[in-house]
Design a protein around this motif. Structure first.
Motif, mmCIF file in Angstrom:
data_model
loop_
_atom_site.group_PDB
_atom_site.id
_atom_site.type_symbol
_atom_site.label_atom_id
_atom_site.label_comp_id
_atom_site.label_asym_id
_atom_site.label_seq_id
_atom_site.Cartn_x
_atom_site.Cartn_y
_atom_site.Cartn_z
ATOM 1 N N VAL A 1 -28.424 1.679 22.795
ATOM 2 C CA VAL A 1 -29.666 2.544 22.760
ATOM 3 C C VAL A 1 -30.874 1.114 22.988
ATOM 4 N N ALA A 2 -30.792 0.323 22.220
ATOM 5 C CA ALA A 2 -31.452 -1.010 21.918
ATOM 6 C C ALA A 2 -31.569 -1.664 23.427
ATOM 7 N N LEU A 3 -30.363 -1.850 24.069
ATOM 8 C CA LEU A 3 -30.359 -2.622 25.141
ATOM 9 C C LEU A 3 -30.987 -1.749 26.364
ATOM 10 N N VAL A 4 -30.836 -0.469 26.485
ATOM 11 C CA VAL A 4 -31.340 0.290 27.188
ATOM 12 C C VAL A 4 -32.820 0.242 27.220
ATOM 13 N N VAL A 5 -33.252 0.283 25.985
ATOM 14 C CA VAL A 5 -35.039 0.079 25.837
ATOM 15 C C VAL A 5 -35.279 -1.259 26.335
ATOM 16 N N VAL A 6 -34.611 -2.325 26.089
ATOM 17 C CA VAL A 6 -35.033 -3.721 26.734
ATOM 18 C C VAL A 6 -35.160 -3.395 28.221
ATOM 19 N N GLY A 7 -34.152 -2.745 28.829
ATOM 20 C CA GLY A 7 -33.814 -2.591 30.086
ATOM 21 C C GLY A 7 -35.023 -1.811 30.809
ATOM 22 N N ILE A 8 -35.260 -0.700 30.095
ATOM 23 C CA ILE A 8 -36.491 0.009 30.640
ATOM 24 C C ILE A 8 -37.760 -0.808 30.499
ATOM 25 N N GLY A 9 -37.859 -1.694 29.522
ATOM 26 C CA GLY A 9 -38.979 -2.525 29.315
ATOM 27 C C GLY A 9 -39.082 -3.269 30.556
ATOM 28 N N LEU A 10 -38.293 -3.952 30.869
ATOM 29 C CA LEU A 10 -38.253 -5.157 31.799
ATOM 30 C C LEU A 10 -38.389 -4.610 33.351
ATOM 31 N N SER A 11 -37.699 -3.405 33.304
ATOM 32 C CA SER A 11 -37.755 -2.725 35.030
ATOM 33 C C SER A 11 -38.932 -1.648 35.076
ATOM 34 N N LEU A 12 -39.148 -0.802 34.186
ATOM 35 C CA LEU A 12 -40.025 0.346 34.183
ATOM 36 C C LEU A 12 -41.400 -0.006 33.410
ATOM 37 N N GLY A 13 -41.445 -0.939 32.525
ATOM 38 C CA GLY A 13 -42.522 -1.251 31.450
ATOM 39 C C GLY A 13 -43.728 -1.520 32.322
ATOM 40 N N GLY A 14 -43.962 -2.171 33.326
ATOM 41 C CA GLY A 14 -44.757 -2.896 33.845
ATOM 42 C C GLY A 14 -46.188 -1.750 34.073
ATOM 43 N N PRO A 15 -45.944 -0.592 34.652
ATOM 44 C CA PRO A 15 -47.114 0.033 34.956
ATOM 45 C C PRO A 15 -47.742 0.833 33.773
ATOM 46 N N THR A 16 -47.081 1.295 32.851
ATOM 47 C CA THR A 16 -47.932 1.813 31.601
ATOM 48 C C THR A 16 -47.552 1.309 30.398
ATOM 49 N N GLY A 17 -46.658 0.279 30.253
ATOM 50 C CA GLY A 17 -46.119 -0.290 28.924
ATOM 51 C C GLY A 17 -45.256 0.322 28.337
ATOM 52 N N TYR A 18 -44.568 1.529 28.906
ATOM 53 C CA TYR A 18 -43.378 2.153 28.632
ATOM 54 C C TYR A 18 -43.605 2.765 27.130
ATOM 55 N N ALA A 19 -44.323 3.766 27.157
ATOM 56 C CA ALA A 19 -44.318 4.447 25.429
ATOM 57 C C ALA A 19 -43.135 4.944 25.261
ATOM 58 N N ILE A 20 -42.486 5.858 26.318
ATOM 59 C CA ILE A 20 -41.306 6.777 26.135
ATOM 60 C C ILE A 20 -41.045 7.253 24.946
ATOM 61 N N ASN A 21 -42.121 7.334 23.926
ATOM 62 C CA ASN A 21 -41.934 7.879 22.665
ATOM 63 C C ASN A 21 -43.317 8.383 22.147
ATOM 64 N N PRO A 22 -43.636 9.690 22.041
ATOM 65 C CA PRO A 22 -44.921 10.045 21.686
ATOM 66 C C PRO A 22 -45.388 9.574 20.244
ATOM 67 N N ALA A 23 -44.604 9.531 19.221
ATOM 68 C CA ALA A 23 -44.663 8.883 17.886
ATOM 69 C C ALA A 23 -45.132 7.386 17.989
ATOM 70 N N ARG A 24 -44.449 7.002 18.907
ATOM 71 C CA ARG A 24 -44.769 5.371 18.837
ATOM 72 C C ARG A 24 -46.173 5.023 19.396
ATOM 73 N N ASP A 25 -46.687 6.013 20.432
ATOM 74 C CA ASP A 25 -48.006 5.857 20.800
ATOM 75 C C ASP A 25 -49.010 6.532 19.998
ATOM 76 N N LEU A 26 -48.927 7.864 19.581
ATOM 77 C CA LEU A 26 -49.781 8.443 18.882
ATOM 78 C C LEU A 26 -50.260 8.025 17.452
ATOM 79 N N GLY A 27 -49.166 7.894 17.024
ATOM 80 C CA GLY A 27 -49.282 7.631 15.463
ATOM 81 C C GLY A 27 -50.204 6.357 15.333
#
Length: 264
Positions: free
Chosen positions: A194-220
């Motif tokens: 999962v940690a490696l998948v998160v790195v991959g998402i950040g590198l490939s899909l994180g550019g447009p929005t900063g890849y929250a992919i987690n409501p608690a990570r952003d809202l809190g």
């Protein structure tokens, strides 16, 4: 496992996730930091290690650390729906605690940054501060990007779609490769995947929005930003705040449904 065990485990694990994840963004952003200007790759790997650390700490509760993961597991049938609010509560509180601890760890850097005439002048001129992880949000303060995400191009449909797509990737990976034997959360070996998948998402899909992919990570952390007594901190961009909450929740639910149809 009791509800209190779940709540405490998720609170502590998510707090570590946000302490380390927010910490790497702060480290890269602040001029008075030894990691200043380390770049997006450092941020992506930092968040991956943050997920790994939080997951191992919260192994007792299944290490969801993310309401989107919790929702995906509920749709799949891995956990009872009655447990969902308990997970959600622990994750949101943990996000707030982790962001607060990150602020304490970087207290001097926050004050130096927010009282730097050059930083404030750039923010007033451009509508954003412009450093790593800062976004072109007119109502976002100069350090909001250390706490929460924001889009490079503000387009509601695209921003929402990006968060949904990225979260589907994350939750599908967890449901297919990362679950413990009882199916209620992430396994010890799965945490690394999962940690490696998160790195991959950040590198490939994180550019447009900063890849929250987690409501608690952003809202809190956004709530913490709004409450902290930071000088010249600017706004918390509440007009955008619903996207990194709703998008990941939709993505998590869709991933659970896709799993039931395609993989169960």
């Amino acid at each position: 496992m009791s509800s209190s065990d779940i709540f405490i485990s998720e609170t502590i694990g998510t707090a570590v996730l946000l302490l380390m994840g927010g910490g790497v963004v702060a480290a890269v952003t602040f001029k008075r930091s030894k990691a200043f200007n380390a770049g997006w790759v450092a941020i992506a790997f930092g968040w991956g290690f943050a997920v790994l650390s939080g997951a191992y700490i919260a192994a007792k509760s299944g290490a969801h650390l993310n309401p989107a993961v919790t929702l995906g597991l509920a749709v799949k049938g891995g956990i009872e729906w009655s447990q969902v609010p308990v997970y959600f509560g622990g994750e949101l509180l943990g996000g707030m605690i982790g962001a607060s601890l990150m602020w304490i760890a970087y207290y001097g850097q926050f004050r130096a940054h927010l009282t730097d005439p050059e930083v404030l002048a750039a923010h007033r001129q451009n509508g954003h501060e412009g450093m790593v992880y800062e976004r072109t949000a007119p109502k976002a303060g100069p350090v909001l990007g250390i706490f929460s995400t924001g889009p490079e191009i503000r387009n509601v449909a695209q921003n929402l779609a990006t968060e949904i797509i990225a979260t589907i990737v994350l939750v599908l990976a967890i449901l297919n490769l990362g679950l413990s034997d009882d199916g209620k959360g992430v396994s010890w070996g799965g945490a690394l995947i999962v940690a490696l998948v998160v790195v991959g998402i950040g590198l490939s899909l994180g550019g447009p929005t900063g890849y929250a992919i987690n409501p608690a990570r952003d809202l809190g952390p956004r709530i913490v930003h709004a409450l902290l007594p930071l000088p010249n901190k600017g706004g918390s961009d509440w007009g955008y705040a619903w996207i990194p909450v709703v998008g990941p929740l939709i993505g998590g639910a869709l991933a659970g449904g896709i799993y039931q149809v395609a993989f169960a």
